[in-house]
Motif scaffolding. Structure first.
Motif, PDB file in Angstrom:
ATOM      1  N   ARG A   1       0.821  -1.210   0.000  1.00 16.82           N
ATOM      2  CA  ARG A   1       0.000   0.000   0.000  1.00 16.82           C
ATOM      3  C   ARG A   1       0.856   1.262   0.000  1.00 16.82           C
ATOM      4  N   ALA A   2       2.024   1.186   0.604  1.00 22.95           N
ATOM      5  CA  ALA A   2       2.931   2.330   0.620  1.00 22.95           C
ATOM      6  C   ALA A   2       3.746   2.439  -0.670  1.00 22.95           C
ATOM      7  N   GLY A   3       3.617   1.447  -1.551  1.00 23.63           N
ATOM      8  CA  GLY A   3       4.321   1.496  -2.829  1.00 23.63           C
ATOM      9  C   GLY A   3       5.782   1.133  -2.754  1.00 23.63           C
ATOM     10  N   LEU A   4       6.174   0.410  -1.713  1.00 27.28           N
ATOM     11  CA  LEU A   4       7.573   0.018  -1.556  1.00 27.28           C
ATOM     12  C   LEU A   4       7.840  -1.299  -2.267  1.00 27.28           C
ATOM     13  N   ASP A   5       8.945  -1.374  -2.980  1.00 24.92           N
ATOM     14  CA  ASP A   5       9.311  -2.593  -3.690  1.00 24.92           C
ATOM     15  C   ASP A   5      10.211  -3.485  -2.857  1.00 24.92           C
TER      16      ASP A   5
END
Length: 261
Positions: A9-13
């Motif tokens: 959800r935070a867009g971290l890979d």
């Protein structure tokens, strides 16, 4: 990546861990496809069993300073040869705080080249060796700064088509005190921030900061870290990818607990 996780959800890979600050074994519960482990001295390198446990469910990249004994590809390479085969590497020049005087004096460029010959899938840290890192053609591992988006666009416009991973301390909170306690000291050491802070010399850099110092630190937290709610951080990670970043790596600057959900 699990679509319902905080990480997603935070867009971290990927998630980066500092073994001197947290129990790396707990990272087996982080729903991320990639785990990067920072180097904070030989005494903090996780043992083989821990690394293999992490590698069972995620890609693991271990930061290795090519000038340090044990990881020097044209010298003492004993620690590198003992790494599990499933583990990839992030090749860096090495923070001076973790190197001896002799190690600091060693040339970086030939060591990066030699290390990439044996570990071609490695990422290369750009801090202090940007041109050398770019010349390798390997995935660039860049530290987030206020100029990162502009630099990413410039690199893409110039025709660079390699992978670029961006590393940033991450605080999943919009509480100003929480943010400053987590990254205030970190951002205060960045040169532009240090020059903008009041010159009294006794200013606090955490939640106790007030006045002009607090304003500067909070602004810097948005330049040099990913901070805010999951939605806020997602907007920042999306912007980095839109500018040309291929991977966003978040380092839990408070605790890994929020990233386990």
């Amino acid at each position: 990546m699990l679509t319902t996780s905080t990480v997603s959800r935070a867009g971290l890979d990927a998630i980066a861990l500092k073994p001197a600050e947290c129990d790396v074994e707990r990272a087996t519960a982080i729903p991320a496809d990639t785990i990067a482990i920072d180097y904070e001295g030989r005494e903090h390198v996780p043992d083989r069993d821990t690394i293999e446990a992490l590698a069972a469910d995620a890609r693991v990249l271990l930061t290795t300073p090519v000038r340090a004994d044990g990881f020097d590809p044209i010298g003492d390479n004993s620690l590198a040869t003992e790494l599990p085969p499933a583990v990839d590497r992030i090749l860096v020049a090495g923070h001076p705080a973790y190197l001896t005087d002799d190690e600091r004096s060693r040339a970086v460029a030939p060591r990066l080249g030699a290390a990439l010959e044996s570990a071609p899938e490695s990422w290369v840290g750009t801090e202090s060796v940007e041109r050398i890192a770019m010349a390798t053609g390997a995935t660039q591992y860049d530290l987030l700064s206020r100029s990162t988006e502009r630099e990413l666009r410039a690199l893409r416009a110039a025709g660079f088509d390699g992978d670029i991973a961006v590393y940033a301390p991450t605080v999943l909170s919009d509480d100003e005190d929480v943010i400053l306690d987590a990254v205030g000291d970190y951002v205060s050491r960045r040169r532009p921030v240090a020059s903008a802070l009041p010159e009294s010399g006794d200013e606090q850099t955490d939640s106790r900061a007030t006045g002009r110092a607090r304003e500067v630190l909070l602004a810097a937290a948005n330049d040099y870290a990913l901070v805010g709610t999951e939605t806020d951080v997602r907007e920042q990670t999306d912007a980095l990818r839109e500018a040309g970043g291929t991977t966003v790596v978040g380092y839990p600057a408070r605790d890994i607990e929020p990233f386990l959900e």
